[in-house]
Scaffold this motif. Structure first.
Motif, PDB file in Angstrom:
ATOM      1  N   LEU A  22      -7.531   3.401   7.936  1.00 61.31           N
ATOM      2  CA  LEU A  22      -6.504   2.367   7.974  1.00 61.31           C
ATOM      3  C   LEU A  22      -6.916   1.189   7.104  1.00 61.31           C
ATOM      4  O   LEU A  22      -8.030   1.135   6.589  1.00 61.31           O
ATOM      5  N   GLN A  23      -6.008   0.238   6.983  1.00 60.60           N
ATOM      6  CA  GLN A  23      -6.288  -0.991   6.254  1.00 60.60           C
ATOM      7  C   GLN A  23      -6.361  -2.142   7.242  1.00 60.60           C
ATOM      8  O   GLN A  23      -5.431  -2.350   8.025  1.00 60.60           O
ATOM      9  N   SER A  24      -7.472  -2.868   7.212  1.00 64.27           N
ATOM     10  CA  SER A  24      -7.577  -4.056   8.045  1.00 64.27           C
ATOM     11  C   SER A  24      -6.752  -5.167   7.417  1.00 64.27           C
ATOM     12  O   SER A  24      -6.284  -5.058   6.286  1.00 64.27           O
ATOM     13  N   ALA A  25      -6.589  -6.262   8.143  1.00 65.60           N
ATOM     14  CA  ALA A  25      -5.695  -7.326   7.692  1.00 65.60           C
ATOM     15  C   ALA A  25      -6.110  -7.888   6.342  1.00 65.60           C
ATOM     16  O   ALA A  25      -5.281  -8.095   5.462  1.00 65.60           O
ATOM     17  N   ASN A  26      -7.413  -8.122   6.132  1.00 66.60           N
ATOM     18  CA  ASN A  26      -7.832  -8.712   4.871  1.00 66.60           C
ATOM     19  C   ASN A  26      -7.734  -7.730   3.720  1.00 66.60           C
ATOM     20  O   ASN A  26      -7.545  -8.106   2.581  1.00 66.60           O
ATOM     21  N   ALA A  27      -7.839  -6.401   4.029  1.00 64.14           N
ATOM     22  CA  ALA A  27      -7.715  -5.406   2.971  1.00 64.14           C
ATOM     23  C   ALA A  27      -6.285  -5.287   2.491  1.00 64.14           C
ATOM     24  O   ALA A  27      -6.011  -4.904   1.364  1.00 64.14           O
ATOM     25  N   ALA A  28      -5.338  -5.625   3.372  1.00 71.30           N
ATOM     26  CA  ALA A  28      -3.930  -5.486   3.023  1.00 71.30           C
ATOM     27  C   ALA A  28      -3.417  -6.687   2.246  1.00 71.30           C
ATOM     28  O   ALA A  28      -2.349  -6.641   1.658  1.00 71.30           O
TER      29      ALA A  28
END
Length: 250
Positions: free
Chosen positions: A243-249
């Motif tokens: 998945l993508q964490s918030a900062n990665a998105a």
């Protein structure tokens, strides 16, 4: 009693079989090379997680009635150092209803929900073979035993040596076991957090999962910086969807 270890290749998996010679029967079977699947960018890639890096597995409380949970948990842990943080499940649901009806204060419901996670940790210890239980997570995570899932009694730890971590957990139903697992992973320096669930994810970004109610509302914030994965423990074959964490998105 002594044990003779015999290795065999079965369907591409190396099995180490412990034979209890005194009773002339198989006493234990351990998978030493497992068939996990890693999914990245829509493609299934076979992998054995053999680097042994530490992982925090948040195991959903809805999985406790899964008939082969023990086998699946050992398969997931094969070649890895895994700390398991169970969700509160049905016990936490009772606490939530009592809180809704005004029978508990926010602080009482907060700690009773945490203790429901510890109750489920004890349940796993008493019903599954091959798992260990811990009252704390101090020390070097590299010393965790590879292939042996360690289930955390999180209530004992948060009330004891983990009090500083407990202060970071808000007493609200917006921060449940998903967020607690993320907070613990960050606090002990483990980069990978896998969410063990009963279904497939409704998206690849933590914010989308929170919007769909598949994780709690605070999870996108508390999971920032972690490598996030999702594993449907009820699927025919275990696989990880990253998945993508918030900062990665962003």
């Amino acid at each position: 009693m002594f044990h003779d270890w015999v290795s065999r290749e079965v369907f591409g998996l190396k099995l180490s079989v412990s034979v209890a010679a005194q009773y002339n029967r198989v006493a234990d079977i351990r998978l030493t090379n497992c068939g996990m699947f890693l999914e990245r960018a829509g493609e299934h890639v076979k992998g054995d997680w053999s680097d042994g890096g530490p992982v925090v597995l948040k195991l959903g409380g809805s999985l406790l009635d899964l008939w082969d949970l023990g086998e699946r948990l050992l398969e997931f842990s094969c070649g890895r150092r895994v700390l398991v943080i169970p969700g509160g499940g049905a016990a936490a649901d009772v606490v939530r209803r009592l809180d809704l009806y005004g029978g508990l204060t926010a602080e009482q419901s907060h700690w009773m929900a945490i203790e429901s996670m510890s109750f489920n940790a004890e349940l796993l210890l008493r019903t599954l073979r091959g798992v260990q239980v811990a009252d704390g997570v101090e020390g070097d995570v590299s010393r965790w035993v590879v292939g042996t899932p360690v289930v955390l009694r999180i209530g004992s730890w948060l009330r004891g040596s983990g009090r500083a971590v407990a202060e970071r957990i808000p007493a609200t139903w917006d921060a449940t076991s998903d967020s607690i697992a993320a907070i613990v992973a960050g606090a002990i320096g483990v980069e990978s957090l896998i969410l063990g669930k009963s279904c497939e994810p409704g998206g690849v970004e933590s914010a989308d999962l929170a919007g769909a109610g598949q994780v709690d509302a605070c999870f996108p914030e508390f999971s920032r910086g972690l490598r996030l994965g999702w594993c449907n423990f009820r699927s025919a074959a275990l696989h990880i969807r990253w998945l993508q964490s918030a900062n990665a998105a962003e």
